[in-house]
Enzyme design. Structure first.
Site, PDB file in Angstrom:
ATOM      1  N   ASN A   1       5.689 -19.498  -5.964  1.00 40.40           N
ATOM      2  CA  ASN A   1       6.841 -19.756  -4.948  1.00 40.40           C
ATOM      3  C   ASN A   1       6.591 -21.070  -4.189  1.00 40.40           C
ATOM      4  O   ASN A   1       5.525 -21.662  -4.427  1.00 40.40           O
ATOM      5  CB  ASN A   1       7.128 -18.449  -4.085  1.00 40.40           C
ATOM      6  CG  ASN A   1       5.922 -18.291  -3.259  1.00 40.40           C
ATOM      7  OD1 ASN A   1       5.457 -19.221  -2.648  1.00 40.40           O
ATOM      8  ND2 ASN A   1       5.608 -17.074  -3.409  1.00 40.40           N
TER       9      ASN A   1
ATOM     10  N   LYS B   1      -1.072 -19.952 -25.184  1.00 43.04           N
ATOM     11  CA  LYS B   1       0.213 -20.138 -24.988  1.00 43.04           C
ATOM     12  C   LYS B   1       1.437 -19.777 -25.716  1.00 43.04           C
ATOM     13  O   LYS B   1       1.372 -19.655 -27.052  1.00 43.04           O
ATOM     14  CB  LYS B   1       0.254 -21.770 -24.833  1.00 43.04           C
ATOM     15  CG  LYS B   1       1.521 -22.546 -24.480  1.00 43.04           C
ATOM     16  CD  LYS B   1       1.497 -23.908 -24.629  1.00 43.04           C
ATOM     17  CE  LYS B   1       2.877 -24.638 -24.369  1.00 43.04           C
ATOM     18  NZ  LYS B   1       3.011 -25.827 -24.662  1.00 43.04           N
TER      19      LYS B   1
ATOM     20  N   PHE C   1       4.850 -11.774   8.418  1.00 48.50           N
ATOM     21  CA  PHE C   1       5.896 -13.012   8.184  1.00 48.50           C
ATOM     22  C   PHE C   1       6.794 -12.590   7.312  1.00 48.50           C
ATOM     23  O   PHE C   1       6.712 -12.019   6.303  1.00 48.50           O
ATOM     24  CB  PHE C   1       5.126 -14.213   7.881  1.00 48.50           C
ATOM     25  CG  PHE C   1       4.398 -14.920   8.955  1.00 48.50           C
ATOM     26  CD1 PHE C   1       3.120 -14.287   9.485  1.00 48.50           C
ATOM     27  CD2 PHE C   1       4.926 -15.974   9.587  1.00 48.50           C
ATOM     28  CE1 PHE C   1       2.704 -15.262  10.594  1.00 48.50           C
ATOM     29  CE2 PHE C   1       4.358 -16.765  10.471  1.00 48.50           C
ATOM     30  CZ  PHE C   1       3.147 -16.349  10.889  1.00 48.50           C
TER      31      PHE C   1
HETATM   32  N1  CTP Z   1       3.368  -9.183   1.492  1.00 51.79           N
HETATM   33  C1  CTP Z   1       2.376  -8.491   1.241  1.00 51.79           C
HETATM   34  N2  CTP Z   1       2.181  -8.393  -0.143  1.00 51.79           N
HETATM   35  C2  CTP Z   1       3.509  -8.461  -0.703  1.00 51.79           C
HETATM   36  C3  CTP Z   1       4.538  -8.874  -0.235  1.00 51.79           C
HETATM   37  C4  CTP Z   1       4.537  -9.271   1.229  1.00 51.79           C
HETATM   38  O1  CTP Z   1       1.227  -8.808   2.066  1.00 51.79           O
HETATM   39  N3  CTP Z   1       3.301  -7.965  -2.064  1.00 51.79           N
HETATM   40  C5  CTP Z   1       3.582  -9.464   3.296  1.00 51.79           C
HETATM   41  C6  CTP Z   1       3.602 -11.091   3.171  1.00 51.79           C
HETATM   42  O2  CTP Z   1       2.377 -11.692   3.676  1.00 51.79           O
HETATM   43  C7  CTP Z   1       4.379 -11.054   4.615  1.00 51.79           C
HETATM   44  C8  CTP Z   1       5.177  -9.669   4.644  1.00 51.79           C
HETATM   45  O3  CTP Z   1       4.590  -8.916   3.819  1.00 51.79           O
HETATM   46  O4  CTP Z   1       3.748 -10.883   5.867  1.00 51.79           O
HETATM   47  C9  CTP Z   1       6.793  -9.833   4.370  1.00 51.79           C
HETATM   48  O5  CTP Z   1       6.846 -10.630   3.103  1.00 51.79           O
HETATM   49  P1  CTP Z   1       8.423 -11.029   2.621  1.00 51.79           P
HETATM   50  O6  CTP Z   1       7.836 -11.653   1.166  1.00 51.79           O
HETATM   51  O7  CTP Z   1       9.004 -11.594   3.546  1.00 51.79           O
HETATM   52  O8  CTP Z   1       8.678  -9.651   2.135  1.00 51.79           O
HETATM   53  P2  CTP Z   1       8.842  -8.628   0.907  1.00 51.79           P
HETATM   54  O9  CTP Z   1       7.917  -7.458   1.406  1.00 51.79           O
HETATM   55  O10 CTP Z   1       8.136  -9.160  -0.307  1.00 51.79           O
HETATM   56  O11 CTP Z   1      10.171  -8.036   0.695  1.00 51.79           O
HETATM   57  P3  CTP Z   1      11.501  -8.996   0.248  1.00 51.79           P
HETATM   58  O12 CTP Z   1      10.968  -9.729  -0.761  1.00 51.79           O
HETATM   59  O13 CTP Z   1      12.382  -7.858  -0.034  1.00 51.79           O
HETATM   60  O14 CTP Z   1      11.990  -9.434   1.460  1.00 51.79           O
END
Ligand code: CTP
Length: 411
Positions: free
Chosen positions: A219, A301, A339
Site C-alpha cells: 500500500n 516469476k 491508527f
Molecule cells: N492493523 C494490524 N494488523 C492488521 C490490520 C490492521 O495491526 N492486519 C492495525 C493497524 O496498524 C492500525 C489499525 O489496526 O493501527 C487499523 O488499521 P486499518 O488498516 O485502518 O484497519 P483494518 O483493521 O485493516 O480494517 P479495514 O481495512 O476494514 O478498515
C-alpha cells in the site's frame, strides 16, 4: 517548522579538525529558530575563522577572557547568564580533560565553570552538552575515558562520538556527530520527558506480501507518521522498539542509542516481531498492514500466457497484529494506540476500531490525503472524547500525540 524557537545557545568550539563543520551547525541551529552566541578557544581559530562564525551567527565571536566588549569586563560570567544551554562542538580530548578537572585557563573553560542561567535573579546551573571529536586512539585512551566518566558523573551530557572514517585516515570511534544529528539531539534535549523510562513499541510503514519473487501486494504508506512518533517518543525519554515495513527512512535519533529497529517485510513477520515485545508499556500500531496475502507464493516469476489466460490468486487474511498484541498483553495491560486510515466515515469507523481492536485510543485520519505527505490531520478517539489535532507537520503532531498519550497513562 522550527523546534528551537526562542532558545539561546552558547556554542563553544575547541581545537579539532571537526571545527570546520561548526559554521554549518550554527546555520542549522538558527534555521530551527535558535539564536547562537559563539565562543572559541585559541586552538579552534586554527581550523575555522571567527569571521566565518560571526557571519553565520550574526553575533560577535568571543575568544579571550580579557575581551573588553562586555561592559563589566567579565565575559566568562555574562556570556552564559541568558543562555538556555551551552553546546561544545567539537569537544577535543584536551578540552574534555580540562572540563572534567574544573580547570579554567581560557574563556571557554572559564565560562563552562562559571555557567549559570539567570531567571529573575535566581541563578540555576545552565545545561552543558559536549560533542567529542578526536582520533580513535585519543578517544580510547584511558585518560580520555576517565574524563568521560567524570563528566557523566557531573551530569554533563555527551553526544556521540560516532564511528567511521577519520581526518587522519584511520577508522574508528571518535568522529564528531554530523551537524544535523547534533541539532536533532539538542532539540530532543529540550523536549519534555513525558515517557521517561517507558518501553514503547511502534510499527510503521506498509507491509509487502509477495506474490512471486518480483511482485507483491502492498500500500502507499511511506512510514513518515510512524517514524515521527518514534522520534517524538525518543525525545520524550522512552526506550523505543521500532518495527518497520519496507520504507526509505533513516532510524530517527539512532545515535542517541535509545531506539532499536527491526526491519520486516510481511504482516506475518511484523506480527511475530511485535509479539516478542509484549512487555511494552505503550504500543503505537501505526503500520498500514496489508490485510491479505496470496495463499501460496510462487517460487518463480509467474510468466504471462495468452491475453485470455489471466492468473487468479486465492487470498487469505493476515493476522490482526494490533488485536493479537492487545489480547496477548491482558495480564500486564499495555496502552495500545491504533491508527485508522479511512477514505470515508472516518470518525464512525474509528470508534468501531476502538472497540473491535481492544485499544485505549484510536487515531483516525483520511488515508489518501496523508500517505507520503509531511502534513497530517488526525482525530484522537477514546472511550469518552474526540480531539482533532492539526493539520500540522507530522513531527509536531507526533509530539502532541505523545503528550496526549502520556496524560492517559496510569501513574
Ligand atoms: N492493523 C494490524 N494488523 C492488521 C490490520 C490492521 O495491526 N492486519 C492495525 C493497524 O496498524 C492500525 C489499525 O489496526 O493501527 C487499523 O488499521 P486499518 O488498516 O485502518 O484497519 P483494518 O483493521 O485493516 O480494517 P479495514 O481495512 O476494514 O478498515
Amino acid at each position: 517548522m522550527m523546534s528551537l524557537n526562542n532558545k539561546k545557545i552558547l556554542l563553544g568550539i575547541s581545537g579539532g579538525i571537526a571545527a570546520y563543520k561548526s559554521p554549518e551547525l550554527v546555520r542549522q541551529l538558527i534555521k530551527e529558530g535558535a539564536s547562537v552566541q559563539v565562543a572559541m578557544t585559541d586552538a579552534a581559530t586554527q581550523f575555522v575563522t571567527p569571521t566565518t562564525l560571526q557571519a553565520v551567527s550574526g553575533q560577535p565571536v568571543f575568544i579571550s577572557q580579557w575581551d573588553t566588549r562586555i561592559s563589566n569586563g567579565m565575559p566568562h560570567i555574562e556570556l552564559t547568564r541568558d543562555v538556555d544551554a551551552i553546546l561544545i562542538a567539537p569537544a577535543s580530548a584536551d578540552f574534555m580533560a580540562k572540563l572534567s578537572l574544573g580547570l579554567a585557563n581560557d574563556l571557554l573553560s572559564t565560562l563552562c565553570l562559571a555557567r549559570g542561567h539567570d531567571s529573575n535573579g535566581v541563578i540555576t546551573p545552565c545545561p552543558l552538552l559536549i560533542v567529542p571529536a578526536m582520533n580513535r586512539q585519543m578517544w580510547e585512551n584511558i585518560a580520555t575515558q576517565r574524563s568521560v566518566e567524570r563528566l557523566l558523573k557531573d551530569k554533563i551530557a555527551i553526544l556521540g562520538p560516532a564511528s567511521g572514517d577519520q581526518a587522519c585516515g584511520e577508522v574508528g570511534m571518535g568522529r564528531m556527530l554530523e551537524p544535523t544529528e547534533i541539532c536533532e539531539a539538542l532539540i530532543a534535549f529540550f523536549q519534555p520527558k513525558r515517557l521517561l523510562g517507558k518501553k514503547v513499541l511502534i510499527t510503521a510503514g506498509p507491509t509487502y506480501e509477495a506474490i512471486d519473487p518480483v511482485r507483491g501486494l502492498t500500500n502507499r504508506s511511506s512510514g513518515k507518521m510512524g517514524f515521527a512518533i518514534a522520534r517524538a517518543a525518543v525525545e520524550a525519554g522512552a526506550q523505543v522498539q521500532l518495527i518497520s515495513g519496507p520504507v526509505h527512512l533513516d532510524t530517527p535519533l539512532a545515535f542517541l542509542g535509545n531506539i532499536q529497529r527491526t526491519n520486516v517485510t510481511s504482516a506475518q513477520e511484523m506480527h511475530d516481531a511485535v509479539l516478542t515485545h509484549h512487555d511494552s508499556d505503550v504500543f503505537f500500531s501505526v503500520a498500514a498492514v496489508a490485510d491479505w496475502r496470496v495463499s501460496s507464493m510462487a517460487d518463480q516469476k509467474i510468466k504471462k500466457q495468452s491475453t485470455t489466460d489471466i492468473p487468479h490468486f486465492d487470498l487469505v487474511q493476515n493476522p490482526d497484529i494490533l488485536l493479537a498484541f492487545s489480547s496477548a498483553s491482558k495480564n500486564k495491560p499495555s496502552f495500545c494506540v491504533g491508527f485508522a486510515a479511512e477514505t470515508e466515515n472516518t470518525i464512525e469507523y474509528g470508534k468501531k476500531k476502538l472497540i473491535s481492536k481492544n485499544t485505549s485510543l484510536i487515531i483516525a485520519n483520511h488515508g489518501p490525503s496523508t500517505f507520503g505527505e509531511d502534513i497530517n490531520e488526525v482525530t484522537l478517539i477514546d472511550a469518552n472524547n474526540e480531539l482533532t489535532l492539526g493539520p500540522a507537520d507530522k513531527l509536531v503532531l507526533a509530539r502532541e500525540i505523545i503528550r496526549e498519550v502520556s496524560k492517559r497513562l496510569p501513574t
